[in-house]
Design an enzyme around this catalytic site. Structure first.
Site, PDB file in Angstrom:
ATOM      1  CE  LYS A  21     -55.692 -41.097  96.173  1.00 27.60           C
ATOM      2  NZ  LYS A  21     -55.933 -40.389  97.417  1.00 27.60           N
ATOM      3  CE  LYS A  49     -52.150 -35.113  92.001  1.00 30.72           C
ATOM      4  NZ  LYS A  49     -53.247 -35.328  92.959  1.00 30.72           N
ATOM      5  CE  LYS A  71     -50.195 -35.126 100.558  1.00 35.19           C
ATOM      6  NZ  LYS A  71     -51.508 -35.262 101.178  1.00 35.19           N
TER       7      LYS A  71
HETATM    8  P1  TYM Z   1     -55.021 -33.675  98.708  1.00 32.92           P
HETATM    9  O1  TYM Z   1     -54.603 -33.995 100.092  1.00 32.92           O
HETATM   10  O2  TYM Z   1     -54.737 -34.691  97.643  1.00 32.92           O
HETATM   11  O3  TYM Z   1     -54.394 -32.315  98.248  1.00 32.92           O
HETATM   12  C1  TYM Z   1     -54.496 -31.147  99.043  1.00 32.92           C
HETATM   13  C2  TYM Z   1     -54.579 -29.910  98.187  1.00 32.92           C
HETATM   14  O4  TYM Z   1     -53.411 -29.794  97.369  1.00 32.92           O
HETATM   15  C3  TYM Z   1     -53.789 -29.646  96.012  1.00 32.92           C
HETATM   16  N1  TYM Z   1     -52.757 -30.289  95.164  1.00 32.92           N
HETATM   17  C4  TYM Z   1     -52.187 -29.700  94.109  1.00 32.92           C
HETATM   18  N2  TYM Z   1     -52.363 -28.488  93.547  1.00 32.92           N
HETATM   19  C5  TYM Z   1     -51.605 -28.189  92.475  1.00 32.92           C
HETATM   20  N3  TYM Z   1     -50.696 -29.038  91.933  1.00 32.92           N
HETATM   21  C6  TYM Z   1     -50.489 -30.273  92.467  1.00 32.92           C
HETATM   22  N4  TYM Z   1     -49.584 -31.096  91.940  1.00 32.92           N
HETATM   23  C7  TYM Z   1     -51.254 -30.658  93.599  1.00 32.92           C
HETATM   24  N5  TYM Z   1     -51.306 -31.763  94.372  1.00 32.92           N
HETATM   25  C8  TYM Z   1     -52.236 -31.529  95.315  1.00 32.92           C
HETATM   26  C9  TYM Z   1     -55.126 -30.366  95.906  1.00 32.92           C
HETATM   27  O5  TYM Z   1     -55.857 -29.955  94.785  1.00 32.92           O
HETATM   28  C10 TYM Z   1     -55.763 -29.965  97.206  1.00 32.92           C
HETATM   29  O6  TYM Z   1     -56.328 -28.676  97.118  1.00 32.92           O
HETATM   30  N6  TYM Z   1     -59.884 -34.669  99.073  1.00 32.92           N
HETATM   31  C11 TYM Z   1     -58.872 -33.671  99.297  1.00 32.92           C
HETATM   32  C12 TYM Z   1     -58.789 -33.227 100.750  1.00 32.92           C
HETATM   33  C13 TYM Z   1     -60.095 -32.752 101.264  1.00 32.92           C
HETATM   34  C14 TYM Z   1     -60.721 -31.493 100.983  1.00 32.92           C
HETATM   35  C15 TYM Z   1     -61.944 -31.496 101.701  1.00 32.92           C
HETATM   36  C16 TYM Z   1     -60.354 -30.414 100.165  1.00 32.92           C
HETATM   37  C17 TYM Z   1     -60.908 -33.434 102.126  1.00 32.92           C
HETATM   38  N7  TYM Z   1     -62.029 -32.686 102.372  1.00 32.92           N
HETATM   39  C18 TYM Z   1     -62.840 -30.403 101.633  1.00 32.92           C
HETATM   40  C19 TYM Z   1     -61.251 -29.321 100.117  1.00 32.92           C
HETATM   41  C20 TYM Z   1     -62.475 -29.329 100.815  1.00 32.92           C
HETATM   42  C21 TYM Z   1     -57.516 -34.243  98.913  1.00 32.92           C
HETATM   43  O7  TYM Z   1     -57.319 -35.427  98.901  1.00 32.92           O
HETATM   44  O8  TYM Z   1     -56.562 -33.300  98.682  1.00 32.92           O
END
Ligand code: TYM
Length: 329
Positions: free
Chosen positions: A113, A195, A198
């Protein structure tokens, strides 16, 4: 015996992707009977990049609607917005003081990032994992279902919790990560070595959960494969085809062998269409429900208000315990 606890969340930045759905939400839905689940919308984490305030507000409600539309039952799960439970920010600060610069600077997401937003490498982006640790540890979560990309953040959460417990006695539960194999990392359709994200600049690389059926079909038809014309699982040599197989497997529950057999006599054209159709079959009813929910702001407010109240009960207990142990009046 009481149920084990799950916590997970998604950032409120941008539109949800098929990766978010298969890597996270779809697994959560399957776990809601067996566990006591806390699912949040991580809108404080979203502040690490610049957002339009109105867009952030709308995205928060969109994600909430998508959670419910995808099958998370608000009666069975505690669904809430991170910023409405102030304990997250407070424990986040405390945990900042138990997290080292060295370990934070090793985080892949921070490095990625920082490159992407070179003009806005803010302190929040750096300390992001400590807030995520607070999210998880406040609820004494046993299990955290995420995609592969979040596992490093889960490791650091475990390290922080162990460090704290060693200093002050058993305070936090050490959480386990849970990653479903078939959807651990859904890759981009145009670049199957990265990956699905978004923030992709090439819109054909990413399938959004909100995409219309024709758009989904078009994106899959354009998906990058290879010149082999053979549906075979081989991530190293056939990343595009293997990614499509992972998507198909996550949705249908079929194994890679079964998928290879199913398409043994098909070319890529037919295979891509079948994968797209499976995705549409899954997303179409979700989209319909999503639109209805999003239009019902009153209902959404009820859900997130009730969710925050319930979450706060557990979170405030943990935070009080932490403050007592470290001498904060
Ligand atoms: P975030 O918002 O980037 O993604 C949310 C969830 O989606 C999964 N994910 C994917 N899994 C498989 N293939 C992909 N291409 C893919 N893109 C996204 C991510 O692994 C995630 O599970 N920091 C975290 C949000 C968060 C969180 C937490 C998660 C904040 N606090 C506490 C768990 C526990 C995040 O940015 O996820």
């Amino acid at each position: 015996m009481s149920k084990k606890i799950i916590l997970s969340g998604i950032q409120a930045t941008g539109k949800l992707t098929l990766g978010n759905y298969l890597g996270a939400i779809d697994n959560w839905v399957k776990m809601q009977e067996e566990y006591d689940c806390y699912y949040m919308i991580a809108n404080l984490h979203s502040l690490t990049v610049r957002n339009n305030p109105e867009t952030l507000r709308n995205n928060t409600l969109k994600i909430l609607s998508m959670y419910i539309a995808a099958g998370l039952d608000p009666e069975k799960n505690t669904i809430f917005i991170q910023s409405q439970v102030k304990e997250h920010a407070e424990l986040g600060w405390i945990l900042d003081c138990y997290t080292y610069m060295g370990e934070l600077s090793r985080m892949t997401q921070f490095k990625d990032k920082s490159k992407k937003h070179a003009d806005n490498i803010n302190a929040g982006l750096f300390t992001y994992p400590a807030l995520m640790a607070a999210d998880i540890l406040l609820y004494k979560a046993d299990l955290v279902p995420v995609g592969q990309d979040q596992m490093q953040h889960l490791e650091i959460t475990r390290d922080i919790a162990e460090r704290f417990n060693k200093l002050y006695g058993e305070t936090f539960v050490i959480p386990e990560g849970y990653v479903r194999k078939s959807s651990a990392k859904i890759m981009g359709l145009q670049d199957p070595t990265s990956k699905m994200s978004k923030s992709a600049t090439n819109l054909n690389d990413v399938v959004f959960l909100e995409d219309e059926p024709e758009v989904i079909l078009k994106k899959f038809k354009k998906a990058v494969t290879d010149s082999d014309n053979k549906v075979k699982f081989d991530v190293e040599n056939k990343p595009g085809v293997s990614n499509l197989m992972q998507i198909y497997s996550s949705i249908t529950g079929k194994s890679m062998d079964e998928i290879e057999n199913e398409f043994a006599n098909s070319g890529y054209g037919e295979f891509k269409t079948k994968v797209a159709e499976a995705v549409v079959k899954k997303t179409e009813p979700i989209q319909k429900k999503y639109k209805e929910l999003l239009a019902n702001k009153e209902y959404l407010e009820k859900i997130y208000t009730k969710g925050a109240e319930k979450a706060r009960k557990l979170a405030s207990k943990t935070l009080e315990d932490v403050k007592e142990r470290i001498g904060i009046i």
